[in-house]
Design a protein around this motif. Structure first.
Motif, PDB file in Angstrom:
ATOM      1  N   GLY A 250      -6.915   9.797  -8.575  1.00  0.00           N
ATOM      2  CA  GLY A 250      -6.639  10.498  -9.829  1.00  0.00           C
ATOM      3  C   GLY A 250      -5.520  11.071  -9.850  1.00  0.00           C
ATOM      4  N   TYR A 251      -4.556  10.636  -9.548  1.00  0.00           N
ATOM      5  CA  TYR A 251      -3.383  11.393  -9.536  1.00  0.00           C
ATOM      6  C   TYR A 251      -2.893  10.306 -11.011  1.00  0.00           C
ATOM      7  CZ  TYR A 251      -3.269  13.436  -5.156  1.00  0.00           C
ATOM      8  OH  TYR A 251      -3.887  13.501  -3.010  1.00  0.00           O
ATOM      9  N   THR A 252      -2.399  11.214 -12.047  1.00  0.00           N
ATOM     10  CA  THR A 252      -1.737  10.471 -12.991  1.00  0.00           C
ATOM     11  C   THR A 252      -0.379  10.996 -12.653  1.00  0.00           C
ATOM     12  OG1 THR A 252      -0.442  12.930 -13.886  1.00  0.00           O
ATOM     13  CG2 THR A 252      -2.816  12.407 -15.223  1.00  0.00           C
ATOM     14  N   PRO A 253       0.863   9.399 -12.775  1.00  0.00           N
ATOM     15  CA  PRO A 253       2.376   9.925 -12.831  1.00  0.00           C
ATOM     16  C   PRO A 253       2.901  11.408 -11.901  1.00  0.00           C
ATOM     17  CG  PRO A 253       2.032   7.715 -13.733  1.00  0.00           C
ATOM     18  CD  PRO A 253       1.023   8.715 -14.613  1.00  0.00           C
ATOM     19  N   TYR A 254       3.088  11.528 -13.196  1.00  0.00           N
ATOM     20  CA  TYR A 254       3.045  12.821 -13.064  1.00  0.00           C
ATOM     21  C   TYR A 254       2.898  14.164 -11.262  1.00  0.00           C
ATOM     22  CZ  TYR A 254       3.843  17.948 -14.562  1.00  0.00           C
ATOM     23  OH  TYR A 254       4.659  19.215 -13.474  1.00  0.00           O
ATOM     24  N   ASP A 255       1.223  13.872 -11.936  1.00  0.00           N
ATOM     25  CA  ASP A 255       0.447  14.260 -10.617  1.00  0.00           C
ATOM     26  C   ASP A 255       1.294  13.957  -9.115  1.00  0.00           C
ATOM     27  OD1 ASP A 255      -1.089  16.051 -12.991  1.00  0.00           O
ATOM     28  OD2 ASP A 255      -2.784  14.540 -11.774  1.00  0.00           O
ATOM     29  N   PHE A 256       1.525  13.293  -9.336  1.00  0.00           N
ATOM     30  CA  PHE A 256       2.186  12.451  -7.936  1.00  0.00           C
ATOM     31  C   PHE A 256       3.552  13.152  -7.946  1.00  0.00           C
ATOM     32  CE2 PHE A 256       3.680   8.055  -5.948  1.00  0.00           C
ATOM     33  CZ  PHE A 256       3.556   8.753  -4.664  1.00  0.00           C
TER      34      PHE A 256
ATOM     35  N   GLY B 219       0.900  -1.614   0.098  1.00  0.00           N
ATOM     36  CA  GLY B 219      -0.081   0.561   0.130  1.00  0.00           C
ATOM     37  C   GLY B 219       0.464   0.760   0.132  1.00  0.00           C
ATOM     38  N   GLY B 220       0.361   2.011  -0.913  1.00  0.00           N
ATOM     39  CA  GLY B 220       1.275   3.539  -1.065  1.00  0.00           C
ATOM     40  C   GLY B 220       0.459   4.245  -0.305  1.00  0.00           C
ATOM     41  N   LEU B 221       1.193   5.360   0.055  1.00  0.00           N
ATOM     42  CA  LEU B 221       0.691   6.447   0.585  1.00  0.00           C
ATOM     43  C   LEU B 221       1.940   8.323   0.151  1.00  0.00           C
ATOM     44  CD1 LEU B 221       2.293   7.827   3.093  1.00  0.00           C
ATOM     45  CD2 LEU B 221       1.519   5.455   4.602  1.00  0.00           C
ATOM     46  N   LEU B 222       0.541   9.069   0.758  1.00  0.00           N
ATOM     47  CA  LEU B 222       1.086  10.588   0.479  1.00  0.00           C
ATOM     48  C   LEU B 222       1.273  11.893   1.567  1.00  0.00           C
ATOM     49  CD1 LEU B 222       2.714  12.114  -2.310  1.00  0.00           C
ATOM     50  CD2 LEU B 222       0.286  13.177  -2.820  1.00  0.00           C
ATOM     51  N   THR B 223       1.804  12.180   1.947  1.00  0.00           N
ATOM     52  CA  THR B 223       1.022  13.181   2.889  1.00  0.00           C
ATOM     53  C   THR B 223       1.227  14.683   2.200  1.00  0.00           C
ATOM     54  OG1 THR B 223       3.829  13.350   3.636  1.00  0.00           O
ATOM     55  CG2 THR B 223       2.938  11.836   4.412  1.00  0.00           C
ATOM     56  N   HIS B 224       0.370  15.582   3.253  1.00  0.00           N
ATOM     57  CA  HIS B 224      -0.066  16.607   2.937  1.00  0.00           C
ATOM     58  C   HIS B 224       0.088  17.776   3.869  1.00  0.00           C
ATOM     59  CE1 HIS B 224      -1.614  15.128  -0.846  1.00  0.00           C
ATOM     60  NE2 HIS B 224      -2.395  14.026   0.340  1.00  0.00           N
TER      61      HIS B 224
ATOM     62  N   GLN C 287      -2.153   2.575  -7.950  1.00  0.00           N
ATOM     63  CA  GLN C 287      -2.732   3.047  -6.685  1.00  0.00           C
ATOM     64  C   GLN C 287      -2.833   4.300  -6.934  1.00  0.00           C
ATOM     65  OE1 GLN C 287      -0.587   1.929  -3.303  1.00  0.00           O
ATOM     66  NE2 GLN C 287      -0.300  -0.731  -3.972  1.00  0.00           N
ATOM     67  N   THR C 288      -2.384   5.170  -7.072  1.00  0.00           N
ATOM     68  CA  THR C 288      -2.893   7.033  -7.371  1.00  0.00           C
ATOM     69  C   THR C 288      -3.685   7.337  -8.049  1.00  0.00           C
ATOM     70  OG1 THR C 288      -0.339   6.948  -8.725  1.00  0.00           O
ATOM     71  CG2 THR C 288      -0.207   7.096  -6.563  1.00  0.00           C
ATOM     72  N   ALA C 289      -3.586   6.272  -9.332  1.00  0.00           N
ATOM     73  CA  ALA C 289      -4.370   6.231 -10.742  1.00  0.00           C
ATOM     74  C   ALA C 289      -5.769   6.209 -10.202  1.00  0.00           C
ATOM     75  CB  ALA C 289      -4.133   5.260 -11.590  1.00  0.00           C
ATOM     76  N   LEU C 290      -6.212   5.395  -8.902  1.00  0.00           N
ATOM     77  CA  LEU C 290      -7.239   5.038  -8.168  1.00  0.00           C
ATOM     78  C   LEU C 290      -7.723   5.878  -8.064  1.00  0.00           C
ATOM     79  CD1 LEU C 290      -7.466   1.547  -7.585  1.00  0.00           C
ATOM     80  CD2 LEU C 290      -9.083   2.276  -9.516  1.00  0.00           C
TER      81      LEU C 290
ATOM     82  N   PHE D 280      -3.461   5.422   0.148  1.00  0.00           N
ATOM     83  CA  PHE D 280      -4.056   4.696  -1.300  1.00  0.00           C
ATOM     84  C   PHE D 280      -4.667   3.246  -1.410  1.00  0.00           C
ATOM     85  CE2 PHE D 280      -0.464   7.319  -2.809  1.00  0.00           C
ATOM     86  CZ  PHE D 280      -1.390   9.047  -2.963  1.00  0.00           C
ATOM     87  N   GLU D 281      -5.798   2.779  -2.085  1.00  0.00           N
ATOM     88  CA  GLU D 281      -6.131   1.838  -1.747  1.00  0.00           C
ATOM     89  C   GLU D 281      -4.866   0.566  -2.167  1.00  0.00           C
ATOM     90  OE1 GLU D 281      -8.654   0.234  -1.507  1.00  0.00           O
ATOM     91  OE2 GLU D 281     -10.223   1.351  -1.536  1.00  0.00           O
TER      92      GLU D 281
END
Length: 923
Positions: free
Chosen positions: A896-902, A776-781, A891-894, A793-794
């Motif tokens: 809504g992030y494209t790889p570039y957005d991520f 599982g991946g994650l992103l912080t804000h 996972q990021t695509a689900l 992410f899922e």
């Protein structure tokens, strides 16, 4: 200009086509082109694919979608053809889950140009080229006739012989002849005519699929080689009944692999039916059994049951692929140095050979895996020969390009013998388009990055189609439009954020790091916001050495090739004279399409790097990179970077320390302990006994402080424990062959040397109703109050073909089998409930370990009969792999992030952290 990228297709090379199509999609210059992804499924349907599926690791990860798959307990993913005969309505229902069906007549309204990343039959054989010509759509590469010729190895051989060009001697065996022949007599005839070794090829397949080398006059091995090229498999009762259930599953996984096996569907014929076939071949009036009168099998589980049933009562069965071959091409073996050369058309339409690449390997064959997995073979450009010999190779390749009537580009393979004699064979009108394939690798030697090379190919293809008479007025307009756009782009000035992408390193994951770094570079370089600067790190933990790389060095095959080239240049060696010559000859191309001339690698200090770039993306894995040491250096010079800070990184690199902290916080982890070399040196027997007492077999042994999949082994007995211990504690660089065999190490598999290793209990089902491995991946804000928020992410469900997930399965295109989102339950509401519990546990892991930026967490999940969910954490990666195929992008695509957005979010977070001057260490 709207560029339709055609990828996938029905051939056995569909996974490389899929990965190549993604490379083209990502690298098309966004200021010139709009990419239109046209996925071709194995039934030949054209599908306008939703963008998020482009970033799946393999076709089977999304197509057919999980909803269309039959239930199976086997860890084997299926292709579309395994669903059996489907009505048009059923096919449309499936297609709608991933995009929409496009009828051929619609293509001309959807796109201006077709970029063909398809391979093999129905891709580079003239069929799709003819369809596009019918609708007046210009396309990349060769036209109908040269494409049809380029796929047919037998026709090529006959023409080369007729023209008296050097090509290995050959013979043909038809399937009918083989079925009626005496194998011993056939082998003796071939050895007499062609000598040993013999090379067996499937005549209408590309990419070394269906190829074998027979080095000894062994009838059993001979039969296996012929079957491999015909895409058949004979299984005897003795062989099958000797396999355990687990071994049968592994056997099945290999058989249904369309690259190394024969794929599905298959026709199963048992001994009596094979005798009937033999009789029919000897009796012209006899009716040969058809696929319908035998057993047509579509699905893996169905095949397993059929084999168990038939081989209980019959001596042997033969499996024949429905997409097999009818002939085998047998060639004499050429002893010599193997090379591959891309030939392109220059501005005047004349062939121009790029610098040929030598493929350096041992006794093994340059097969599909060697071609596409970094580190399995060495590619040296240009081939290490005197300039005159290289020029002879180039001229021979240019002549073959003309002789076969190829257009735009082709890849020509060959050998040069010890006596200097040249053999050319197996030309390809479509080359593999992975980031470091020959295609981009050789173009980089004249200074074209992938984005620039693709622009050149589109322009050259338009000119070739117009010369061939395809809609000349319309194509003249498209050419003028593209030329004006290219000229305008070259003259405009852009201020972009400079990002150093640091890749390489010296860990056993250095090749994966280079794949990650190149992917980040390519995503950023085709954007309008960032200007990436490729930086290679080598040296040691005592001294990091940084080198700014030119594009041709960055696109060398793997980390070792890059390091070798850097050291060669640093030692003061001049540019190879053949490269100077080719660059002069290519000036008409590079003056229009390349942004800057090629340069030499340049060593820089951290201080100099801070003066050159605005921020850093660390694409390293394991040590250094994920351990905090590099982060500490970057912080000294105020450089923002991706991922977690110094202290968090120094914990997560250490699997033992990570597990300890998580256990103390109440999370589930495996029982574990460290096994030290000092203890083994003192008394090896008590060392082994101590481990066996604490950990019953089987258990897991792995390095404690390396990246994710390197030397992770399931230890099943004392012999394997001793072999693992000797290998990891060895003092020499090379592996001990006997121990490597005991552990079934793969070809060129890396095994680090350590002073201690980690031992863990094997996590198993333990009676759970459902059990699966997830990542599982994650992103912080930062929120508006400056608080850290963690977006989880899922998770993806990971299916291992071996006992543990390999490095290749995790990161390389077409290798891994991942299902995103993970299948926790068949009922959607229940699946979501379990998923939320899993995500909550992963969020707790991130909070406990103070993870920042992004990360990947691997775990096992048990779902009990009463619905209770248990998440057992395996490991945490603070700088997860960012190769094009890695499942974090699924996972990021689900979300809504494209790889570039991520990637953009990751860089923005690092910049904000530096601006806030928030400390990344925690007391």
């Amino acid at each position: 200009m709207k560029i339709g990228i055609f990828f996938g297709g029905p051939s056995r090379e569909r996974e490389i086509s899929f990965a190549g199509g993604r490379t083209v999609y990502d690298n098309l210059d966004k200021s010139l082109f709009e990419a239109v992804p046209v996925f071709v499924d194995s039934r030949g349907n054209f599908i306008l694919l939703n963008w998020e599926y482009i970033y799946k690791g393999t076709i089977r990860d999304f197509y057919p979608p999980v909803s269309a798959l039959p239930h199976t307990e086997l860890p084997v993913q299926m292709y579309f053809e395994s669903l059996g005969e489907l009505s048009l309505e059923e096919q449309d229902r499936i297609i709608l889950e991933v995009g929409r069906r496009v009828e051929p007549r619609e293509l001309a309204d959807l796109l201006d140009f077709a970029f063909l990343a398809l391979h093999g039959p129905a891709g580079e054989d003239g069929a799709v080229q003819g369809l596009l010509e019918w609708y007046g759509i210009p396309y990349s590469g060769s036209g109908i006739l040269p494409s049809a010729f380029g796929i047919d190895k037998i026709a090529q051989k006959k023409l080369l012989k007729a023209l008296d060009r050097p090509t290995p001697d050959f013979r043909l065996i038809t399937a009918e002849e083989w079925d009626a022949a005496d194998p011993q007599a056939t082998l003796e005839y071939l050895v007499r005519e062609l000598g040993l070794p013999l090379v067996f090829k499937a005549p209408r397949q590309g990419s070394s699929i269906g190829i074998s080398i027979l080095r000894e006059a062994d009838v059993a091995k001979f039969a296996t080689a012929v079957e491999r090229s015909l895409f058949r498999k004979t299984v005897t009762q003795t062989e099958w009944q000797a396999l355990s259930e687990q071994q049968k599953t592994v056997w099945l996984q290999q058989l249904v692999d369309i690259r190394d096996g024969i794929g599905l569907p298959v026709v199963l014929a048992d001994s009596s039916e094979l005798l009937a076939v033999g009789a029919s071949l000897n009796d012209a009036n006899s009716q040969q059994p058809t696929a319908n009168s035998q057993h047509l099998i579509y699905q893996p589980e169905e095949l397993l049951r059929a084999l168990d049933t038939h081989l209980a009562t019959t001596e042997a069965v033969r499996l024949t692929s429905m997409e097999g071959e009818t002939q085998v091409l047998v060639e004499s073996f050429v002893q010599g140095r193997e090379f591959s050369c891309i030939v392109v058309e220059d501005a005047a339409g004349q062939p121009l050979a790029l610098p040929p690449t030598e493929i350096v390997k041992g006794e093994e064959m340059f097969d599909y895996r060697s071609k596409y997995l970094p580190g399995l073979s060495r590619k040296i450009t240009p081939i290490d020969l005197p300039e005159a010999d290289i020029q002879r190779i180039r001229e021979a390749c240019e002549e073959m390009f003309r002789t076969f009537g190829f257009q735009v580009y082709a890849r020509l393979d060959g050998f040069i013998g010890p006596d200097g004699k040249l053999f050319l064979n197996d030309p390809n009108t479509t080359s593999g388009m992975l980031p470091a394939s020959f295609f981009f690798h050789q173009a980089a030697e004249i200074g074209l990055n992938p984005s620039q090379f693709l622009t050149f190919l589109i322009r050259t293809s338009l000119a070739a189609r117009r010369r061939g008479g395809l809609r000349p007025v319309k194509l003249a307009g498209l050419l003028a439009q593209l030329d004006a756009a290219v000229a305008a782009r070259a003259s405009e000035e852009r201020t972009r954020t400079k990002v150093a992408v640091i890749m390489g390193g010296y860990s056993s994951e250095r090749h994966i790091s280079v794949e990650s770094g190149r992917n980040i570079y390519e995503k950023l370089s085709s954007s309008v916001k960032y200007e990436p600067v490729p930086v290679f790190l080598t040296g040691s933990s005592q001294e990091f050495r940084l080198y700014v790389l030119p594009i041709n060095v960055m696109l060398k095959d793997n980390a070792d090739d890059i390091r070798e080239k850097v050291e060669y240049m640093e030692a003061g060696h001049a540019l190879h004279p053949i490269l100077e010559r080719i660059r002069r000859e290519a000036q008409g191309i590079t003056s229009t399409f390349a942004g800057q001339p090629t340069a030499q690698p340049r060593r820089v200090s951290f201080e100099e790097l801070a003066g050159m770039v605005d921020e850093v993306f660390i694409a390293l894995h394991g040590r250094p990179g994920e351990d905090g040491a590099l982060q500490r250096e970057l912080e000294r010079f105020g450089l923002p970077y991706n991922g977690s800070g110094v202290e968090s990184s120094s914990i997560t690199i250490n699997k033992f320390e990570t597990n300890k902290r998580l256990r103390e916080a109440g999370l589930r982890v495996a029982e574990h302990r460290m096994a030290a070399r000092l203890e083994w040196d003192a008394d090896a027997e008590s060392f082994y006994r101590s481990l066996e007492t604490q950990f019953p077999y089987p258990f897991i042994a792995k390095p404690a402080d390396d990246g994710c999949s390197s030397a992770v082994k399931k230890i099943k007995n004392r012999a394997e424990l001793e072999a693992f211990t000797r290998l990891i504690f060895r003092s020499q660089e090379d592996l001990m062959p006997a121990d490597a065999t005991t552990l079934s190490l793969g070809f060129k598999e890396e095994f680090p040397q350590k002073e201690a290793f980690l031992v863990e209990t094997l996590i198993d089902r333990d009676g759970a109703a459902h059990f699966l491995e997830v990542t599982g991946g994650l992103l912080t804000h930062w929120d508006e109050n400056g608080q850290l928020k963690i977006e989880v992410f899922e998770a993806s469900e990971a299916l291992a073909t071996g006992e543990v997930l390999s490095l290749e399965e995790k990161f390389l295109a077409g290798e891994g089998q991942n299902i995103t989102p993970a299948r926790y339950a068949t009922d959607l509401m229940e699946r979501q409930r379990v998923s939320e519990e899993v995500k909550q546990e992963l969020r707790r892991v991130a909070e406990i370990l103070h993870i920042q930026g992004y990360a990947r967490i691997d775990a096992f999940v048990r779902v009990r009969q009463n619905g209770a969910v248990e998440v057992i954490i395996i490991e945490v990666n603070s700088l997860p792999g960012m190769t094009p195929a890695t499942c974090i992008f699924h996972q990021t695509a689900l979300a809504g992030y494209t790889p570039y957005d991520f990637i953009d979010r990751i860089l923005e977070f690092g910049k904000q952290r530096t601006e806030k001057q928030i400390p990344t260490t925690h007391g």
